[in-house]
Design a protein around this motif. Structure first.
Motif, PDB file in Angstrom:
ATOM      1  N   LEU D 119       6.069  -4.002  -3.798  1.00 41.88           N
ATOM      2  CA  LEU D 119       5.006  -4.232  -4.760  1.00 41.88           C
ATOM      3  C   LEU D 119       3.837  -3.385  -4.606  1.00 41.88           C
ATOM      4  O   LEU D 119       3.143  -2.598  -5.364  1.00 41.88           O
ATOM      5  CB  LEU D 119       4.436  -5.236  -4.812  1.00 41.88           C
ATOM      6  CG  LEU D 119       5.645  -6.537  -5.350  1.00 41.88           C
ATOM      7  CD1 LEU D 119       5.277  -7.854  -5.395  1.00 41.88           C
ATOM      8  CD2 LEU D 119       5.998  -6.185  -6.909  1.00 41.88           C
ATOM      9  N   SER D 120       3.346  -3.161  -3.344  1.00 44.65           N
ATOM     10  CA  SER D 120       2.297  -2.536  -2.867  1.00 44.65           C
ATOM     11  C   SER D 120       2.344  -1.057  -3.078  1.00 44.65           C
ATOM     12  O   SER D 120       1.351  -0.199  -3.295  1.00 44.65           O
ATOM     13  CB  SER D 120       1.943  -2.649  -1.194  1.00 44.65           C
ATOM     14  OG  SER D 120       2.531  -3.759  -0.933  1.00 44.65           O
ATOM     15  N   GLU D 121       3.621  -0.338  -3.104  1.00 46.70           N
ATOM     16  CA  GLU D 121       3.628   1.040  -3.198  1.00 46.70           C
ATOM     17  C   GLU D 121       3.701   1.529  -4.808  1.00 46.70           C
ATOM     18  O   GLU D 121       3.686   2.598  -5.089  1.00 46.70           O
ATOM     19  CB  GLU D 121       4.959   1.431  -2.564  1.00 46.70           C
ATOM     20  CG  GLU D 121       5.234   1.043  -1.204  1.00 46.70           C
ATOM     21  CD  GLU D 121       4.031   1.497  -0.419  1.00 46.70           C
ATOM     22  OE1 GLU D 121       3.592   2.562  -0.526  1.00 46.70           O
ATOM     23  OE2 GLU D 121       3.509   0.735   0.428  1.00 46.70           O
ATOM     24  N   LEU D 122       3.950   0.568  -5.587  1.00 44.66           N
ATOM     25  CA  LEU D 122       4.157   0.753  -7.165  1.00 44.66           C
ATOM     26  C   LEU D 122       3.091   1.515  -7.757  1.00 44.66           C
ATOM     27  O   LEU D 122       3.296   2.571  -8.440  1.00 44.66           O
ATOM     28  CB  LEU D 122       4.458  -0.578  -7.701  1.00 44.66           C
ATOM     29  CG  LEU D 122       5.903  -1.394  -7.442  1.00 44.66           C
ATOM     30  CD1 LEU D 122       5.812  -2.322  -8.374  1.00 44.66           C
ATOM     31  CD2 LEU D 122       6.859  -0.418  -7.247  1.00 44.66           C
TER      32      LEU D 122
END
Lengths: 207, 207, 207, 207
Positions: D119-122
């Motif tokens: 999620l953090s990389e999206l």
DNA sequence: CGTTAATCGAGACGGTACGTCCTGTCTTCGG
DNA sequence: CCGAAGACAGGACGTACCGTCTCGATTAACG
């Protein structure tokens, strides 16, 4: 003296205001330097931080007294006093050998351990060089006296260039302590063999 | 060899896997070290970072080859080849002087500038010391030949200890280059005066 | 506080010896971090070296204060203060929309640019998470007040679980800012549509 | 596909010359990435070198296939297939809860461990975002079917904006998994409470 | 069936940033 | 004003990865 602060005026003992510098700090710093050198710290990588820590002193206390590492080294070395050997005074040959021996054979005294590793630093620092000369001067002077006595007695040539003879005698011993590895192990009896080998160049012509 | 990676087995030429190490990098690094030394960088404060920058090379490329600065120095020095002086071969005295002169008078060649400032490092590193001996050996060997020739011709004593004579001749010159300040300024004609002064100790007895 | 050095005892203000840490350095470092983040540096690849350079500070000065990048980020973020929107206070619906709007639409203030890219880091760091909660708490508290006012006026159900309502309202907006691409472009009027859509679940039964 | 090499021409299956790429390498690399992610490596600090080592593959073999870490991540994630939950199909409420539950409660499957930390990389990568959407689409579609069925049966309002409802239901669960610490510990029964709380906004008016 | 050409593993390449340590200066306090 | 303590800006240390490159060895399809 390589103190940073200029000396006091000669005629009058003006008292500086504020807290006087601690003699204990001076000693502790010099002692710390000598200890670290004797413990094998290669003179060049002697860190002020380590000296301060070992002496239990703030770094500023060191920098207040000496502008650079060289000055500190100089004063540390200056506090070393090499005792001169007792000379029998009977034979020129034996006296010369006695004077050369300790140069080539590092003693177990602290001074004996420190001096050789300073040789490497001399060519970097005129200050340190002068200091070294000053410390070793008494030994050289003694050697000159021995040589003059030999000339007076007719044992040695009258036309010797004393300074050149010093170079000829001391040079090989010093060079050996630098060029040999492990330091000063080869040629323990170098002084004796050296003096004997060059003797014909020193001795007054027979008859 | 002071390579980090151990050598290959002697009998079989096993090729290491992966990209081979770049010879260009080797050269560039050694050249950078020598240039920095010749430019006056005091051998001990030679920084790997500066070498890498000057050589146009990553630091890792240096650390991959040498574990420490000493090893790098050794290999750099090992790549120096001091050319030997041409000897007239007529007079033993003149040949000895010719062989001693460049030791005491730093030439303007890169090697000439580097060698003296290495003397200081010798006593710290057996590796560097051995390397130094290896480089200077040809000159010492030449000096031995000159001496042997003198003996054969009857000019010099037959019972000379060649090694001791080398120490006597080379020692003062080396010591002078370390103990004199500014370096090698005093006694420019030391070799000549030296040989003449010790000559009586070398020469075969007349008649 | 994420300082490396532990805090002073509460009862007595013991002064630490030595030079106190420079407040200017603190500020400069934090400012540098915020500037770099606002300039688009992806929070994770923020390099200490760049921070030090931008702040005109030695790296050690940073490492003396924070043990790791996380701590530095936390304190930098902690220095951000999001201003709260002025609420008209007339309509619960309008106030909720006003409170949700800036979360979903990144403003052009520095804080507005930094906060969204921190969401990604929250799940890695409890510290950073707590810090984030603390910063956003005033806004949540304001939202609770608006809800309570609605309940008091009889506009909203009396049995609402306030925390759950917060999650229902804030969650979609936050999730959208993470899951949408390009970030926060879809659904600019999401807050309005969201509040209207869930309104039946909030409103007190008519009559 | 985020392959570096451009695709084949459409009309004819031209076979590339040379050795074809190893399918084993492809698998090994993707597996290595997934293993490292599942082992807790924070997606951003996943080092290509580590992937290569773990996969028993040369670094070039990775760079030949993917231009950057993002592409590699995308393809690794794309290979994950989240199985959909079996729905009872009796109650709309229960089906929605069942569909929301695994999003909020990280399972012990590898996919379950990897997804949340992506999620953090999206927000950094449109590619990764599209890939994530594609993977989660089946679950969203299933949710739409459940909602449509509810509408058809008269249980839910006929005028629901399905996409908005998805945001309202999924948003809080996703946001919670990011904003809560430790991740997804609070509110284990959030899906249930959430559906019940918003139910009045979804349900068809009685009568 | 030998050539050709892209692949493979391995690992060196020039770099960047890391976190630590030391330098020489400064800034605070208490003596 | 000096003492210790220690923070300051700066810079080198040796390590870890980056993304690229260069090896010898494979591994097909083409000629």
């Amino acid at each position: 003296m390589s103190d940073v602060t200029t000396s006091l005026p000669a005629d009058q003992e003006r008292k500086a205001p504020g807290r006087p510098r601690s003699a204990r700090a001076d000693e502790a710093i010099i002692e710390a330097v000598l200890d670290l050198l004797a413990d094998g710290t290669p003179a060049e990588s002697l860190s002020i931080e380590a000296v301060a820590a070992k002496a239990g002193v703030g770094k500023a206390t060191i920098y207040r007294r000496w502008a650079n590492k060289e000055g500190l080294l100089v004063d540390a070395v200056a506090s070393l006093k090499g005792e001169l050997p007792r000379l029998a005074g009977e034979s020129v040959r034996d006296d010369l050998i006695a004077l050369l021996r300790p140069v080539g054979t590092p003693s177990h005294t602290r001074a004996g351990k420190i001096m050789p590793c300073l040789l490497s630093e001399l060519h970097r620092s005129p200050e340190l060089y002068r200091c070294f000369q000053k410390i070793t001067e008494p030994r050289r002077e003694l050697m000159r006296q021995v040589l003059r006595r030999g000339i007076d007695r007719g044992e040695l040539r009258a036309d010797l260039d004393l300074e050149l003879v010093l170079v000829i005698l001391v040079g090989p011993v010093v060079a050996q302590s630098i060029l040999a590895w492990p330091p000063a192990v080869h040629q323990r009896n170098l002084p004796e063999r050296l003096v004997d080998a060059v003797w014909p160049a020193l001795a007054a012509p027979a008859g």
